[in-house]
Design a protein around this motif. Structure first.
Motif, mmCIF file in Angstrom:
data_model
loop_
_atom_site.group_PDB
_atom_site.id
_atom_site.type_symbol
_atom_site.label_atom_id
_atom_site.label_comp_id
_atom_site.label_asym_id
_atom_site.label_seq_id
_atom_site.Cartn_x
_atom_site.Cartn_y
_atom_site.Cartn_z
ATOM 1 N N GLY A 53 23.576 -0.607 -19.576
ATOM 2 C CA GLY A 53 22.730 -1.563 -20.284
ATOM 3 C C GLY A 53 23.533 -2.732 -20.824
ATOM 4 O O GLY A 53 24.768 -2.680 -20.923
ATOM 5 N N GLU A 73 16.110 4.903 -25.903
ATOM 6 C CA GLU A 73 17.221 4.229 -25.230
ATOM 7 C C GLU A 73 16.681 2.947 -24.611
ATOM 8 O O GLU A 73 15.544 2.906 -24.141
ATOM 9 C CB GLU A 73 17.845 5.133 -24.164
ATOM 10 C CG GLU A 73 18.616 6.310 -24.750
ATOM 11 C CD GLU A 73 19.337 7.098 -23.668
ATOM 12 O OE1 GLU A 73 18.771 7.271 -22.583
ATOM 13 O OE2 GLU A 73 20.471 7.531 -23.924
ATOM 14 N N TYR A 74 17.499 1.927 -24.634
ATOM 15 C CA TYR A 74 17.065 0.598 -24.210
ATOM 16 C C TYR A 74 17.930 0.100 -23.058
ATOM 17 O O TYR A 74 19.095 0.469 -22.925
ATOM 18 C CB TYR A 74 17.148 -0.370 -25.393
ATOM 19 C CG TYR A 74 16.296 0.039 -26.568
ATOM 20 C CD1 TYR A 74 14.970 -0.387 -26.667
ATOM 21 C CD2 TYR A 74 16.803 0.850 -27.569
ATOM 22 C CE1 TYR A 74 14.186 -0.003 -27.744
ATOM 23 C CE2 TYR A 74 16.022 1.236 -28.651
ATOM 24 C CZ TYR A 74 14.713 0.811 -28.726
ATOM 25 O OH TYR A 74 13.927 1.200 -29.795
ATOM 26 N N ASP A 75 17.320 -0.751 -22.257
ATOM 27 C CA ASP A 75 18.059 -1.388 -21.167
ATOM 28 C C ASP A 75 18.837 -2.603 -21.673
ATOM 29 O O ASP A 75 19.828 -3.001 -21.059
ATOM 30 C CB ASP A 75 17.091 -1.818 -20.066
ATOM 31 C CG ASP A 75 16.308 -0.638 -19.516
ATOM 32 O OD1 ASP A 75 16.918 0.196 -18.827
ATOM 33 O OD2 ASP A 75 15.094 -0.541 -19.791
ATOM 34 N N GLU A 116 21.065 2.444 -22.533
ATOM 35 C CA GLU A 116 21.213 3.250 -21.325
ATOM 36 C C GLU A 116 22.582 2.937 -20.692
ATOM 37 O O GLU A 116 23.133 1.849 -20.897
ATOM 38 C CB GLU A 116 20.113 2.894 -20.322
ATOM 39 C CG GLU A 116 18.713 3.304 -20.748
ATOM 40 C CD GLU A 116 18.401 4.736 -20.363
ATOM 41 O OE1 GLU A 116 19.349 5.483 -20.031
ATOM 42 O OE2 GLU A 116 17.220 5.109 -20.397
#
Length: 208
Positions: free
Chosen positions: A132, A101-103, A129
């Motif tokens: 995000g 998962e990425y910001d 996320e």
């Protein structure tokens, strides 16, 4: 022509190509930086030869830059890059991205090259996320006062694609483009239109 063959072929030339609209590029680069923090994990889709990734990666914790073209990634790996930046040959549906998962997810000069944009945008949403940001810069259709050459370009593109001279391209109106982003579960919080002959729309959207 295979999907990646066009991009593999032009990769060396693409790496040497100067930025056409420097003022808009620098502005959107600065705006992108303002949304990225030192602890953020960032994914860039369609990174090309990695020039933007190198400029942005120093301000975040981890930066993964992807492109479907092995030729583009080879050019990117030839750059001097910070240790937290990794270049990966992968498309937006790559299973290797599923367990992360990425910001922030970034996509510059990519979305107009994707026929099934709603599916891609929903996929991007799942990679983020909660809260995000998705930041993109995309070619869109000119407004009602489009230059006279634009209709001719739209007619010529299918012929040029047939001979492998250009990739598939969509010129979606800005309002339609934005609506697709919002329908995928985002709230648009900032936009900017570049000053080139064919507009490049910069959009910052937050996952709901």
């Amino acid at each position: 022509m295979p999907h990646t063959a066009f991009w593999d072929r032009i990769a060396p030339k693409y790496a040497r190509q100067p930025i056409r609209d420097v003022k808009s590029y620098e502005y959107t680069l600065g705006r992108t930086r303002s949304y990225l923090g030192a602890q953020d994990r960032v994914l860039e889709l369609g990174c090309g030869t990695g020039g933007t990734a190198v400029l942005l990666a120093g301000g975040v914790e981890r930066y993964t830059a992807t492109d479907v073209s092995p030729g583009m990634i080879a050019e990117a790996n030839a750059r001097q890059a910070p240790d937290n930046l990794g270049f990966v040959t992968a498309g937006w549906s790559e299973p290797r991205l599923l367990d992360r998962e990425y910001d922030a997810v970034l996509a510059f000069n990519l979305l107009h090259l994707l026929p099934d944009l709603p599916t891609v945008l929903r996929r991007v949403n799942t990679l983020l996320e909660p809260g995000g940001v998705f930041i993109s810069k995309t070619t869109v259709a000119p407004a009602a006062d489009a230059p006279l050459w634009f209709p001719l370009l739209r007619v010529a593109l299918p012929v040029l694609r047939l001979f492998g001279r250009v990739p598939w391209v969509a010129f979606r109106p800005a309002a339609e483009h934005d609506a697709m982003i919002e329908a995928a579960g985002f709230r648009i919080i900032e936009t900017f239109d570049g000053t080139g002959h064919v507009p490049a729309r910069f959009v910052v959207a937050r996952k709901l």
